[in-house]
Enzyme design. Sequence first.
Site, PDB file in Angstrom:
ATOM      1  N   GLU A  53      41.429  29.302  33.312  1.00 13.79           N
ATOM      2  CA  GLU A  53      40.764  30.244  32.558  1.00 13.79           C
ATOM      3  C   GLU A  53      42.126  31.193  32.068  1.00 13.79           C
ATOM      4  OE1 GLU A  53      37.659  32.327  34.414  1.00 13.79           O
ATOM      5  OE2 GLU A  53      36.118  31.119  32.980  1.00 13.79           O
ATOM      6  N   GLY A  78      33.272  47.563  50.533  1.00 10.63           N
ATOM      7  CA  GLY A  78      33.657  46.978  49.403  1.00 10.63           C
ATOM      8  C   GLY A  78      32.550  47.147  48.084  1.00 10.63           C
ATOM      9  N   ASP A 100      32.857  36.536  49.000  1.00 13.74           N
ATOM     10  CA  ASP A 100      33.670  35.830  49.236  1.00 13.74           C
ATOM     11  C   ASP A 100      34.190  35.664  50.580  1.00 13.74           C
ATOM     12  OD1 ASP A 100      33.751  35.016  46.613  1.00 13.74           O
ATOM     13  OD2 ASP A 100      35.526  34.983  46.190  1.00 13.74           O
ATOM     14  N   GLN A 143      28.524  34.684  41.034  1.00 15.63           N
ATOM     15  CA  GLN A 143      26.977  34.240  40.865  1.00 15.63           C
ATOM     16  C   GLN A 143      26.407  34.441  42.256  1.00 15.63           C
ATOM     17  OE1 GLN A 143      24.700  30.336  39.118  1.00 15.63           O
ATOM     18  NE2 GLN A 143      26.852  30.379  39.167  1.00 15.63           N
ATOM     19  N   GLY A 148      32.716  45.285  45.301  1.00 14.62           N
ATOM     20  CA  GLY A 148      32.847  44.234  44.296  1.00 14.62           C
ATOM     21  C   GLY A 148      31.466  43.765  43.736  1.00 14.62           C
TER      22      GLY A 148
HETATM   23  P1  FAD Z   1      35.036  41.056  45.160  1.00 13.84           P
HETATM   24  O1  FAD Z   1      34.416  41.092  43.669  1.00 13.84           O
HETATM   25  O2  FAD Z   1      36.601  40.715  45.161  1.00 13.84           O
HETATM   26  O3  FAD Z   1      35.324  42.762  45.544  1.00 13.84           O
HETATM   27  C1  FAD Z   1      35.847  42.983  46.770  1.00 13.84           C
HETATM   28  C2  FAD Z   1      35.771  44.656  46.799  1.00 13.84           C
HETATM   29  O4  FAD Z   1      36.297  45.035  48.081  1.00 13.84           O
HETATM   30  C3  FAD Z   1      36.903  45.257  45.599  1.00 13.84           C
HETATM   31  O5  FAD Z   1      36.431  46.379  44.954  1.00 13.84           O
HETATM   32  C4  FAD Z   1      38.108  45.663  46.500  1.00 13.84           C
HETATM   33  O6  FAD Z   1      38.792  46.464  46.095  1.00 13.84           O
HETATM   34  C5  FAD Z   1      37.470  46.001  47.809  1.00 13.84           C
HETATM   35  N1  FAD Z   1      38.342  45.978  48.930  1.00 13.84           N
HETATM   36  C6  FAD Z   1      39.026  44.883  49.350  1.00 13.84           C
HETATM   37  N2  FAD Z   1      39.671  45.239  50.322  1.00 13.84           N
HETATM   38  C7  FAD Z   1      39.271  46.620  50.708  1.00 13.84           C
HETATM   39  C8  FAD Z   1      39.810  47.227  51.783  1.00 13.84           C
HETATM   40  N3  FAD Z   1      40.819  46.907  52.783  1.00 13.84           N
HETATM   41  N4  FAD Z   1      39.086  48.599  51.895  1.00 13.84           N
HETATM   42  C9  FAD Z   1      38.176  48.777  50.979  1.00 13.84           C
HETATM   43  N5  FAD Z   1      38.002  48.353  50.041  1.00 13.84           N
HETATM   44  C10 FAD Z   1      38.617  47.083  49.841  1.00 13.84           C
HETATM   45  N6  FAD Z   1      32.905  33.647  39.872  1.00 13.84           N
HETATM   46  C11 FAD Z   1      31.791  33.296  38.977  1.00 13.84           C
HETATM   47  O7  FAD Z   1      30.652  33.099  39.515  1.00 13.84           O
HETATM   48  N7  FAD Z   1      31.892  33.435  37.737  1.00 13.84           N
HETATM   49  C12 FAD Z   1      32.856  33.456  36.996  1.00 13.84           C
HETATM   50  O8  FAD Z   1      33.288  33.139  35.901  1.00 13.84           O
HETATM   51  C13 FAD Z   1      34.178  33.684  37.872  1.00 13.84           C
HETATM   52  N8  FAD Z   1      35.412  34.089  37.101  1.00 13.84           N
HETATM   53  C14 FAD Z   1      36.647  34.436  38.067  1.00 13.84           C
HETATM   54  C15 FAD Z   1      37.719  34.507  37.361  1.00 13.84           C
HETATM   55  C16 FAD Z   1      38.694  34.987  38.086  1.00 13.84           C
HETATM   56  C17 FAD Z   1      40.250  35.251  37.477  1.00 13.84           C
HETATM   57  C18 FAD Z   1      38.629  35.051  39.665  1.00 13.84           C
HETATM   58  C19 FAD Z   1      39.823  35.403  40.266  1.00 13.84           C
HETATM   59  C20 FAD Z   1      37.621  34.968  40.031  1.00 13.84           C
HETATM   60  C21 FAD Z   1      36.259  34.492  39.397  1.00 13.84           C
HETATM   61  N9  FAD Z   1      35.001  34.141  39.949  1.00 13.84           N
HETATM   62  C22 FAD Z   1      34.167  33.943  39.339  1.00 13.84           C
HETATM   63  C23 FAD Z   1      34.937  34.413  41.238  1.00 13.84           C
HETATM   64  C24 FAD Z   1      34.341  35.908  41.709  1.00 13.84           C
HETATM   65  O9  FAD Z   1      35.245  36.813  40.961  1.00 13.84           O
HETATM   66  C25 FAD Z   1      34.329  36.093  43.197  1.00 13.84           C
HETATM   67  O10 FAD Z   1      33.699  35.022  43.867  1.00 13.84           O
HETATM   68  C26 FAD Z   1      33.801  37.440  43.385  1.00 13.84           C
HETATM   69  O11 FAD Z   1      34.550  38.535  42.923  1.00 13.84           O
HETATM   70  C27 FAD Z   1      33.474  37.762  44.884  1.00 13.84           C
HETATM   71  O12 FAD Z   1      32.771  38.930  44.953  1.00 13.84           O
HETATM   72  P2  FAD Z   1      32.887  39.864  46.279  1.00 13.84           P
HETATM   73  O13 FAD Z   1      31.908  41.023  46.043  1.00 13.84           O
HETATM   74  O14 FAD Z   1      32.819  38.981  47.523  1.00 13.84           O
HETATM   75  O15 FAD Z   1      34.351  40.384  46.149  1.00 13.84           O
HETATM   76  P1  NAD Z   2      40.031  26.585  43.368  1.00 16.43           P
HETATM   77  O1  NAD Z   2      40.087  26.285  44.936  1.00 16.43           O
HETATM   78  O2  NAD Z   2      38.693  26.450  42.584  1.00 16.43           O
HETATM   79  O3  NAD Z   2      41.139  25.705  42.643  1.00 16.43           O
HETATM   80  C1  NAD Z   2      42.290  25.763  43.215  1.00 16.43           C
HETATM   81  C2  NAD Z   2      43.265  24.470  42.670  1.00 16.43           C
HETATM   82  O4  NAD Z   2      44.645  24.697  42.952  1.00 16.43           O
HETATM   83  C3  NAD Z   2      42.716  23.057  42.888  1.00 16.43           C
HETATM   84  O5  NAD Z   2      42.540  22.443  41.993  1.00 16.43           O
HETATM   85  C4  NAD Z   2      43.783  22.475  43.850  1.00 16.43           C
HETATM   86  O6  NAD Z   2      43.777  21.156  44.065  1.00 16.43           O
HETATM   87  C5  NAD Z   2      44.898  23.181  43.648  1.00 16.43           C
HETATM   88  N1  NAD Z   2      46.122  23.406  44.500  1.00 16.43           N
HETATM   89  C6  NAD Z   2      45.780  23.583  45.619  1.00 16.43           C
HETATM   90  N2  NAD Z   2      46.927  23.655  46.347  1.00 16.43           N
HETATM   91  C7  NAD Z   2      47.974  23.230  45.381  1.00 16.43           C
HETATM   92  C8  NAD Z   2      49.427  23.008  45.396  1.00 16.43           C
HETATM   93  N3  NAD Z   2      50.241  23.192  46.487  1.00 16.43           N
HETATM   94  N4  NAD Z   2      50.062  23.025  44.421  1.00 16.43           N
HETATM   95  C9  NAD Z   2      49.389  22.654  43.021  1.00 16.43           C
HETATM   96  N5  NAD Z   2      48.011  22.924  43.087  1.00 16.43           N
HETATM   97  C10 NAD Z   2      47.205  23.291  44.228  1.00 16.43           C
HETATM   98  O7  NAD Z   2      40.431  28.032  43.272  1.00 16.43           O
HETATM   99  P2  NAD Z   2      40.317  29.002  41.976  1.00 16.43           P
HETATM  100  O8  NAD Z   2      40.491  28.390  40.757  1.00 16.43           O
HETATM  101  O9  NAD Z   2      41.015  30.189  42.383  1.00 16.43           O
HETATM  102  O10 NAD Z   2      38.847  29.654  42.033  1.00 16.43           O
HETATM  103  C11 NAD Z   2      38.352  30.132  43.246  1.00 16.43           C
HETATM  104  C12 NAD Z   2      36.803  30.495  43.224  1.00 16.43           C
HETATM  105  O11 NAD Z   2      36.369  31.323  42.323  1.00 16.43           O
HETATM  106  C13 NAD Z   2      36.085  28.987  42.946  1.00 16.43           C
HETATM  107  O12 NAD Z   2      35.059  29.250  43.935  1.00 16.43           O
HETATM  108  C14 NAD Z   2      35.760  29.098  41.644  1.00 16.43           C
HETATM  109  O13 NAD Z   2      34.531  28.215  41.294  1.00 16.43           O
HETATM  110  C15 NAD Z   2      35.580  30.600  41.295  1.00 16.43           C
HETATM  111  N6  NAD Z   2      35.893  30.571  39.937  1.00 16.43           N
HETATM  112  C16 NAD Z   2      34.856  30.509  39.063  1.00 16.43           C
HETATM  113  C17 NAD Z   2      35.124  30.654  37.463  1.00 16.43           C
HETATM  114  C18 NAD Z   2      34.055  30.502  36.821  1.00 16.43           C
HETATM  115  O14 NAD Z   2      32.945  30.311  37.098  1.00 16.43           O
HETATM  116  N7  NAD Z   2      34.158  30.526  35.420  1.00 16.43           N
HETATM  117  C19 NAD Z   2      36.538  31.243  37.202  1.00 16.43           C
HETATM  118  C20 NAD Z   2      37.368  31.274  38.206  1.00 16.43           C
HETATM  119  C21 NAD Z   2      37.070  31.122  39.423  1.00 16.43           C
END
Ligand code: FAD
Ligand code: NAD
Length: 406
Positions: free
Chosen positions: A170, A10, A303, A321, A12
């Site tokens: 977001e 991975g 994650d 983070q 990420g």
């Molecule tokens: P990822 O970043 O998800 O990377 C996983 C990697 O593994 C990817 O490159 C993927 O392609 C690869 N992979 C997956 N499966 C396979 C496979 N079978 N074979 C080969 N490669 C594979 N967190 C914050 O701290 N601040 C934020 O502002 C924030 N904003 C977010 C906004 C959104 C919309 C979302 C969805 C999440 C956000 N998060 C934020 C959470 C954060 O993105 C995740 O916690 C973070 O990406 C986890 O990092 P990771 O390295 O575990 O995995």
């Molecule tokens: P989350 O678990 O933080 O929020 C999911 C929301 O969906 C909750 O409020 C929950 O009550 C609701 N929910 C659950 N089941 C439901 C249902 N059946 N019907 C309607 N609502 C339902 O998940 P997320 O927002 O995907 O975030 C995932 C992770 O990524 C978290 O750790 C979050 O902190 C992180 N993240 C961080 C940022 C940032 O720091 N800016 C941005 C995006 C995500």
Amino acid sequence: MKRPTILVLGAGYGGLMTVVNLQKSLGADEADIVLINKNDYHYESTWLHEAAAGTLTPEQVRYDIASVINSNKVKFIEAEVTGIDVEAKNVKTNLGSHTYDYLVIALGFEGETFGIKGLDQYALSIANVKAARQIRDHMEYQFATWSTEEVKDDSRLTIIVGGAGFTGIEYLGELGNRVPELCKEYDVPAKKVRILCVEAAPMVLPGFDPELVEYAVRQLGAKGVEFSIGTPVVEATAEGVMIKTGEGEDDIEFIKAGTVVWAAGVRGNRLIEESGIENMRARVKVNKDLRAPGFDNVFVIGDCSLMINEAINRPYPPTAQIAMQQGDVCAKNIISLIQGKPTMEFVPDLKGSVCSLGDDDAIGVVFDKKLTGKKASFMKKMIDNRALFMVGGVGLTIKKGKFNIL
Ligand code: FAD
Ligand code: NAD
């Protein structure tokens, strides 16, 4: 002595941080470092809501892995991991198998549907860059189709977002900015569009600072976002979603919608569940030094890992983070093991969280200080740029960073 093979799965936040730190500290003759990722690019998961709304292009949220690794020290393989067998020390991919001396599992998150009927089939999830692009295209298709239809189906213009956690909020913030542009582009009257967020808990952003939540709800409301709170989604169909509006069996409402985006939580990568490592929803409760219990040569980060915050006896939220900080410590611990030294404990250093409400607005708590509006938005962009800097230095930050600071 044979050089140890370090296999990182991975690219990420967690995986790339591990590799970048390993390549800085180890000589080419000290270890064989192999990185496997599905694509030849890294995408910023933390920007996926922007790609899903269409406020950023998929290209803007990703960069080539080759641009941040040193090919003299790291072998990159573009392949999909299909199985991990920690007993046999073997990783299978669609292109062949790999053995290792040290394994780092950093395969990230998947959307959690909690087994709710129809969600896997009918809802879209902001899970990766391709899925984000599909959401953007699906939404645009609905607008384009509505504008050409003789008998207009206004429900095409209803967008339901399931979950008012950070991801849902977001994404809604981006929609608030993008939908007026779509209306112009496709000749759709703004009043025909409905953006509805459905949240199971009794509040938006459960657990976050109530004053900041109130600000977010007000700002999103001004951009046309409606909230249905305390009404869990209980089923999705091809036409929309069912929500539970009360305690009685009949307290179910059906909402017709052309787009349903599921943002109601995440789980670890499903490959973990078949790996032989004990897990909960595909997340491994790791030892303090980030190793998987019972497997001294396997690290699980990002994650796919689970760590308990002992101060509140609850898991740390899965965030970029933490994944990046884990990547740093994971690299240090692998080097210690190679050198026969003791490993160190991982202690998250939480600086706060900022939640964007579109490109120009945000809420957050940083170093215990509450922020809203442009200050918070500026902070969010600095956090995004810092993540780029930590992986790819000044060059990557200049190339991909966010400098549209108002
Ligand atoms: P990822 O970043 O998800 O990377 C996983 C990697 O593994 C990817 O490159 C993927 O392609 C690869 N992979 C997956 N499966 C396979 C496979 N079978 N074979 C080969 N490669 C594979 N967190 C914050 O701290 N601040 C934020 O502002 C924030 N904003 C977010 C906004 C959104 C919309 C979302 C969805 C999440 C956000 N998060 C934020 C959470 C954060 O993105 C995740 O916690 C973070 O990406 C986890 O990092 P990771 O390295 O575990 O995995
Ligand atoms: P989350 O678990 O933080 O929020 C999911 C929301 O969906 C909750 O409020 C929950 O009550 C609701 N929910 C659950 N089941 C439901 C249902 N059946 N019907 C309607 N609502 C339902 O998940 P997320 O927002 O995907 O975030 C995932 C992770 O990524 C978290 O750790 C979050 O902190 C992180 N993240 C961080 C940022 C940032 O720091 N800016 C941005 C995006 C995500």
